[in-house]
Scaffold this motif. Structure first.
Motif: not given
Ligand SMILES: C[S@@+](CC[C@H](N)C(=O)[O-])C[C@H]1O[C@@H](n2cnc3c(N)ncnc32)[C@H](O)[C@@H]1O
Length: 278
Positions: A48, A54, A73, A111, A129
């Motif tokens: 994520g 981050s 991601d 993921s 995340d």
């Molecule tokens: C809350 S954001 C991450 C924020 C980032 N770490 C930051 O600090 O700004 C969640 C991310 O997880 C990704 N995501 C959600 N479910 C996912 C999955 N099953 N596999 C891969 N990426 C995923 C989304 O595309 C999104 O970009």
């Protein structure tokens, strides 16, 4: 990572869209500092990344070319609907704010499909995340359990955040179904920190010292306490409840959630005023 470097990265990445709070960034820097002081080595991985807020800090934690940062991601892409997603924003962030180069591995996929070859199996720091549903968090913890080395850490986002109950669901299911893989070490700043049971004492030695935590996390909470959680001593960076009977604390904690710098300044003014009127 040194305190000043963390401050500099927080300042530089302030305008990048994301959910990485300054206090959480300082917590990462503190954990990195502890790992380096006792010689814990290994790669770093993040599930994520979104626009890379981050990831920039994680990248700065790397020991030169000796360690790598992997990020996974989906980047909002969908081939069937021809949606391009936000990968370009992530690439731009990393180009402008990090010097990762060949140390950065980007895995644009779900993921749950990550393999141990992709995550590597000697990670010292694993940030989860991604998806916040119970199933996704459970699956991501399983991925982390195969990737994290014997002294490594897992940091879980939105731990105990009532807006995302799936994170707690996934965490407790993992703890129930896979006992002995990880134990909690610290909770705070919207993050839950886990480690291997055998490494718990090593980290606790450092976190037992509240002065060290205060120095590393300047815009931190109002108290640090140790509680028993899942059967082990866990450090809690504790922000008092909004419904505290103490009005001054209630206001400060609400402001702190949204404007940490302003809350610091306000706290100083209130303390000064109290000392003058005491
Ligand atoms: C809350 S954001 C991450 C924020 C980032 N770490 C930051 O600090 O700004 C969640 C991310 O997880 C990704 N995501 C959600 N479910 C996912 C999955 N099953 N596999 C891969 N990426 C995923 C989304 O595309 C999104 O970009």
């Amino acid at each position: 990572m040194e305190f000043d470097s963390a401050c500099e990265i927080i300042r530089r990445t302030r305008k990048i869209e994301g959910w990485f709070w300054p206090a959480a960034a300082h917590l990462f820097a503190l954990l990195d500092e502890i790992q380096k002081s006792v010689g814990i080595e290994g790669n770093i991985f993040e599930i994520g990344a979104y626009h890379g807020k981050s990831a920039v800090l994680l990248c700065a934690m790397l020991r030169g070319n000796a360690e790598s940062l992997g990020v996974c991601d989906r980047f909002g892409c969908s081939s069937d609907r021809n949606v391009a997603g936000f990968r370009p924003q992530f690439d731009r962030t990393m180009r402008n704010h990090s010097s990762a180069g060949s140390c950065l591995r980007v895995l644009q996929k779900d993921s749950a499909d990550l393999t141990p070859e992709e995550t590597t199996t000697n990670c010292r720091f694993f940030h989860i995340d991604g998806g916040h549903g119970g199933r996704e968090v459970y699956d991501d913890l399983v991925v982390a359990s195969k990737a994290v080395g014997p002294n490594g850490l897992v940091v879980l986002d939105d731990f105990h955040n009532s807006a995302w109950p799936g994170v707690a669901e996934g965490f407790f299911r993992f703890m129930h179904e896979r006992p002995g893989e990880f134990v909690p070490l610290a909770v705070g700043f919207n993050k839950g920190v886990l480690t291997r049971p055998s490494a718990h004492g090593l980290y606790r030695r450092f976190l037992n010292d509240p002065a060290r935590c205060w120095a590393a996390i300047p815009r931190g909470p109002f108290s640090v306490k140790t509680i028993e959680f899942c059967g082990v001593d866990t450090v809690l960076f504790h922000t008092p409840s909004h419904r505290s009977p103490d009005l001054r604390r209630s206001i400060l904690s609400i402001v702190h959630q949204h404007r940490p710098r302003f809350a610091d300044a306000l706290g100083r003014v209130l303390r000064y005023h109290r000392s003058r009127t005491a």
